[in-house]
Design an enzyme around this catalytic site. Structure first.
Site, PDB file in Angstrom:
ATOM      1  CD  GLU A 435      -1.787  -2.420   1.189  1.00 17.07           C
ATOM      2  OE1 GLU A 435      -0.689  -2.705   1.710  1.00 17.07           O
ATOM      3  OE2 GLU A 435      -2.591  -3.284   0.792  1.00 17.07           O
ATOM      4  CG  HIS A 503     -11.748  -7.986   5.399  1.00 17.04           C
ATOM      5  ND1 HIS A 503     -11.474  -9.008   6.291  1.00 17.04           N
ATOM      6  CD2 HIS A 503     -10.878  -8.123   4.379  1.00 17.04           C
ATOM      7  CE1 HIS A 503     -10.492  -9.736   5.823  1.00 17.04           C
ATOM      8  NE2 HIS A 503     -10.106  -9.224   4.671  1.00 17.04           N
TER       9      HIS A 503
END
Ligand SMILES: Cc1ncc(C[n+]2csc(CCOP(=O)(O)OP(=O)(O)O)c2C)c(N)n1
Length: 699
Positions: A435, A503
């Site tokens: 990321e 998540h």
């Protein structure tokens, strides 16, 4: 000099070196350090000093090789000699450390944290204070060079390269490894230029990389040409630098050049170097590249007089610059809040950054409409996102969409399904799992004039990119509108059928606190189209939050509002009108609020904020002044959630209009739980919202 290489070193081109220019530039750097260390720091006219003493000759030599019309540099706080060689003036350098008007940040950033916007020669991306942050944006620049050349047919990028300049300790950072991995995997034109001065502040290099030599350790790294040498030997360093740059320029792929140099002053002005010991310090002084340069050049390449003239000239330049800067004004305190976002000038035109994004290169966004041209069947939110991306990819060749699994698979949420087939791998591509790499690369691409649309697969997984996200958001401000990196970061998150700490996080308030970011959190497909398109055609970095429960949720479905439809940021949507209270919400909670108002059988205003940065204070205040009661509902945890900000504003601005305390209903301060039973126990649901409405109206 040792050369460890998995590709044999080629002889460097025999181009004559302008040694007089090298001496001049290095002397200017040293004169600046002399002045700051001996005078300006003790006089407290400079508050932070990072001496480049010992680093200047190698950097000047590197600068002399960066002549590509679109070369891009990611540097760090010790890169000043390189910048001076690339075009930073002595006045600008001193105005920056002395925090005067005319500095590279208008007094907003540390004086050695420079930037150099340019489209006709080497450009230096805004330097950050964080060690290692320069690497992934440099990768983005390198990838943009290739993209512009091959996809946009921009011949100015031919043979241009990116350079990432850092110290030995920076090779231990996430950013370095992310960049190395991407540059080698993608075979990008990037040179890692590592100046190994033996220390990261006080920690020796052997504690940063095993054995203390990153070049030796990377000798077998696939796809990387590695060169290693002694920066205290300027003649051989010059050959190595020229060789390394030439290889990358010739399209041989990335290279890493490590040069050892002494750090002849403390890490910064405050550092006494007590940890080094006198023997080490003496040994470093004996390796001073500046003194060695003199020995190597005089009299073989330069006469004594020529050397002295250049040194005297440099000293005079610095003295004169100091006099001018001393007479200049301090930064304007009235302007300190300016340039967090795009601003307009008095005549209404955009007050453009010099570099970054599409607009400074003359890009004109297509016409837009705030009226939905609703027709056709209702589509779900994920289709709305996909269709908007598809259209914007069609009309704007500078849009690039990337992230983990967004290519062949079409994204784990299917938002990019089919886009790679249609637009090709240059424009819609999978990235490696990093990321930091995804967002840092986007920063470099945006700086190079593209509109990157990176996807972070799930909200929580933006954590490794936090540093790049922060630095991207502040870029416009800290460069006083010289640079900006407009991009749209798509982040799916929030609960779905169940929760979990990985998540299902929402935590949107973190983005609102991330300065310089616009934040959208649409509750339905129509707003998703309008907000996403507005961001893709905009000039500021934007977080676009795609709520997982809404992607295919039936309530969120709407007809596609057309290819021109945009929604302005900071404009709430008043979904229903009433007079007993105002319910303020956003994202997935909006649907629940609507149902709850119906269940409670109360006449209420329902405001969907749609964007949190900026948020619609005016519409919220207007509604609350009318209904005199307010319930704020959000999914994010309650303490310091965005509801607290709204409540604080209402408490101050509408205090005398309120008939009841402002209420908040939100997740308690626990991570999102996995079991639906547990999730149901903590997430605001229709029953609890309805009860809160009933209670508040009864007060
Ligand atoms: C991410 C981050 N961690 C820590 C620091 C504090 N810090 C500033 S410079 C530095 C050492 C860096 O050394 P190196 O990369 O070798 O460069 P040099 O200063 O030696 O030129 C540290 C720990 C920082 N600026 N950023």
């Amino acid at each position: 000099m040792a050369v460890t290489s998995n590709i044999l070193a080629r002889p460097a081109p025999r181009e004559a070196q302008d040694w007089r220019a090298v001496v001049r530039q290095a002397a200017i750097s040293r004169a600046l350090d002399d002045l700051e260390e001996s005078t300006l720091l003790p006089e407290r006219k400079v508050l932070y000093q990072f001496s480049a003493r010992g680093h200047e000759v190698t950097q000047v030599l590197l600068g002399g090789e960066l002549r590509g019309s679109r070369d891009g540099v990611g540097g760090y706080y010790r890169s000043r000699p390189l910048l001076l060689t690339l075009g930073l003036s002595v006045d600008e350098a001193l105005a920056s450390t002395m925090m005067r008007r005319g500095s590279m940040s208008e007094g907003r950033d540390i004086g050695v944290v420079f930037n150099l916007p340019r489209r006709d020669g080497p450009c230096v991306l805004p330097v950050c204070g964080g060690v290692g942050t320069q690497y992934t944006p440099a990768v983005g620049w390198a990838q943009a060079l290739r993209y512009r050349q091959t996809t946009l047919a921009d011949s100015s990028c031919e043979r241009s390269i990116a350079v990432a300049h850092g110290g030995d300790a920076s090779t231990a950072t996430n950013g370095f490894w992310a960049a190395l991995n991407i540059a080698t995997t993608e075979r990008l034109p990037l040179l890692f230029f590592i100046e190994d001065n033996g220390y990261g502040i006080s920690v020796p290099t052997h504690q940063q990389t095993p054995g203390g030599n990153i070049a030796r350790n990377l000798a077998a790294f696939r796809g990387l040409r590695v060169l290693d040498g002694d920066g205290s030997d300027p003649l051989s360093a010059a050959r190595l630098i020229r060789d390394a740059v030439a290889g990358v320029r010739a399209g041989e792929g990335p290279a890493l050049l490590r040069l050892t140099v002494p750090r002849l002053s403390g890490h910064s002005g405050q550092d006494t170097q007590a940890y080094k010991g006198s023997t080490a310090i003496a040994e470093e002084q004996a390796r001073d590249p500046w003194r060695r340069l003199q020995v190597q050049l005089v009299p073989k390449y330069l006469s004594v007089e020529e050397w002295d003239i250049e040194v005297a000239h440099a000293g005079a330049l610095v003295t004169q610059a100091r006099e001018r800067v001393e007479r200049s004004l301090p930064p304007d305190a009235l302007r300190v809040k300016r340039y967090l976002f795009t601003e307009r000038t008095d005549d209404g035109s955009v007050d453009l950054q010099i570099q970054g994004g599409i607009l400074p290169e003359g890009g004109v966004p297509p016409g837009a409409s705030k009226q939905p041209a609703a027709h056709g069947p209702r589509i779900n939110l994920v289709t709305a996102v996909r269709r908007t991306l598809e259209h914007e990819l069609e009309v704007n060749p500078r849009v690039v969409v990337f992230g983990e699994d967004v290519g062949r698979k079409g994204g784990v949420h299917a938002a990019t399904l089919g886009l790679q087939d249609k637009f090709g791998v240059a424009r819609v591509f999978d990235t490696s799992l990093s990321e930091e790499g995804i967002i840092g690369r986007a920063v470099g691409m945006a700086a190079a004039g593209l509109m990157p649309v990176p996807e972070i697969q799930f909200r929580k997984y933006a954590d490794p990119a936090a540093e790049q996200l922060n630095d991207c958001g502040t870029m416009r401000w800290r460069t006083a509108n010289r640079f900006a990196a407009p991009m749209v970061v798509r982040i799916p998150g929030g609960f779905f059928k169940c929760g979990d700490p990985w998540h299902s996080q929402s935590n949107e308030v973190q983005w609102v606190h991330g300065l310089g970011w616009r934040v959208a959190m649409p509750s339905n497909a129509e707003d998703a189209v309008g907000l996403l398109r507005e961001a893709l055609r905009g000039n500021d970095p934007t977080i676009f939050f795609e709520h997982r429960s809404l992607l295919d949720g039936s309530w969120a479905r709407r007809p596609y509002p057309g290819d021109d439809f945009v929604v302005e940021y900071g404009k709430a949507s008043l979904l229903q009108r009433g007079d007993a209270l105002s319910v303020v919400s956003w994202g997935a909670m909006v649907e629940r609020c609507e149902l709850a108002i119906r269940r409670a059988e109360i006449s209420a205003d329902l405001l969907d904020l749609r964007t949190l940065s900026p948020w619609d204070r005016e519409a919220t205040l207007e509604s609350v002044r009318k209904t005199r009661r307010c319930l704020i509902v959000h999914e994010d945890t309650i303490t310091a959630g965005f509801g607290a900000e709204i409540a604080a504003v209402l408490a101050k601005e509408a205090f005398f209009d309120l008939d009841a305390p402002i209420e908040r209903l939100a997740m308690p301060d626990v991570p999102s739980p996995h079991s639906p039973v547990l999730l149901e126990a903590v997430l605001p649901n229709v029953d609890r919202i309805a009860a809160a409405i009933t209670d508040l109206v009864a007060v």
